[in-house]
Design a protein around this motif. Structure first.
Motif, short mmCIF file in Angstrom:
data_model
loop_
_atom_site.label_atom_id
_atom_site.label_comp_id
_atom_site.label_asym_id
_atom_site.label_seq_id
_atom_site.Cartn_x
_atom_site.Cartn_y
_atom_site.Cartn_z
N PHE A 164 0.84 -1.20 0.00
CA PHE A 164 0.00 0.00 0.00
C PHE A 164 0.87 1.25 0.00
O PHE A 164 1.92 1.28 0.67
N ASP A 165 0.44 2.27 -0.71
CA ASP A 165 1.18 3.53 -0.71
C ASP A 165 0.94 4.27 0.61
O ASP A 165 0.11 3.86 1.43
N GLU A 166 1.66 5.34 0.80
CA GLU A 166 1.59 6.09 2.06
C GLU A 166 0.19 6.62 2.34
O GLU A 166 -0.29 6.57 3.48
N ASP A 167 -0.50 7.13 1.31
CA ASP A 167 -1.86 7.65 1.50
C ASP A 167 -2.80 6.56 1.99
O ASP A 167 -3.61 6.78 2.89
N THR A 168 -2.71 5.39 1.40
CA THR A 168 -3.57 4.28 1.80
C THR A 168 -3.26 3.86 3.23
O THR A 168 -4.17 3.63 4.03
N ARG A 169 -1.98 3.78 3.56
CA ARG A 169 -1.60 3.44 4.94
C ARG A 169 -2.14 4.46 5.94
O ARG A 169 -2.61 4.10 7.02
N ASN A 170 -2.07 5.74 5.56
CA ASN A 170 -2.60 6.79 6.44
C ASN A 170 -4.11 6.64 6.63
O ASN A 170 -4.62 6.82 7.74
N GLU A 171 -4.82 6.31 5.56
CA GLU A 171 -6.27 6.09 5.67
C GLU A 171 -6.57 4.90 6.58
O GLU A 171 -7.49 4.95 7.39
N ILE A 172 -5.79 3.85 6.45
CA ILE A 172 -5.98 2.67 7.29
C ILE A 172 -5.81 3.04 8.76
O ILE A 172 -6.66 2.72 9.59
N THR A 173 -4.73 3.75 9.07
CA THR A 173 -4.48 4.08 10.48
C THR A 173 -5.46 5.12 11.02
O THR A 173 -5.74 5.13 12.21
N GLU A 174 -5.98 5.97 10.13
CA GLU A 174 -6.89 7.01 10.59
C GLU A 174 -8.33 6.52 10.76
O GLU A 174 -9.02 6.93 11.70
N PHE A 175 -8.78 5.64 9.87
CA PHE A 175 -10.21 5.33 9.82
C PHE A 175 -10.60 3.91 10.23
O PHE A 175 -11.77 3.64 10.45
N LEU A 176 -9.63 2.99 10.31
CA LEU A 176 -9.98 1.59 10.57
C LEU A 176 -9.52 1.14 11.95
O LEU A 176 -8.66 1.76 12.57
N ASP A 177 -10.09 0.04 12.41
CA ASP A 177 -9.79 -0.47 13.74
C ASP A 177 -8.39 -1.08 13.79
O ASP A 177 -8.03 -1.93 12.97
N LEU A 178 -7.60 -0.61 14.75
CA LEU A 178 -6.22 -1.07 14.96
C LEU A 178 -6.07 -1.56 16.39
O LEU A 178 -6.80 -1.13 17.29
N ASN A 179 -5.09 -2.43 16.61
CA ASN A 179 -4.81 -2.84 17.99
C ASN A 179 -3.88 -1.82 18.64
O ASN A 179 -3.52 -0.80 18.03
#
Length: 132
Positions: free
Chosen positions: A56-71
């Protein structure tokens, strides 16, 4: 030949259908190598490479960390993985179908081949072809 219409991936409430969710859970579990319930950066990279051909590119990674559930370590949980696919499937179901097919699922959401089986088959075929 009759036209095959694949099942819908989203139910009437806007959630993933049970069949779709089951397939996605199985895919997630394949990449959760350490079985901690989350995809580490390396596990997420492996998933992205197998699915899209690259990490994943940096933008996609940022979206993942900003909007999705993380541990607590910042790794994508199963819940976050399903959230990611719910978002994608709601707007672009054809992309989710492509992903499912890359991971060995047919249009009825049945696992017909895993990536490992495909690789082993190719290796076995090369070996048997060179013997002929």
């Amino acid at each position: 030949m009759p036209l095959v219409i694949p099942p819908t991936l989203i139910d009437e409430d806007g959630g993933l259908t049970q069949e779709c969710e089951d397939a996605l859970v199985a895919i997630f579990e394949r990449y959760d190598v350490d079985k901690d319930g989350a995809l580490s950066n390396a596990e997420l990279d492996a998933f992205a490479k197998d699915t899209n051909g690259d990490v994943f590119d940096e933008d996609t990674r940022n979206e993942i960390t900003e909007f999705l559930d993380l541990n607590s370590k910042g790794y994508l949980t199963l819940k976050g993985f399903l959230q990611m696919y719910n978002l994608q499937t709601s707007s672009e179901p054809e992309e989710t179908w492509k992903d499912l097919q890359k991971h060995g699922y047919d249009t009825q959401l049945k696992l017909v081949a895993s990536r490992n089986e495909d690789s082993e088959d190719k290796a076995n075929n090369k070996g048997s072809q060179s013997k002929a």
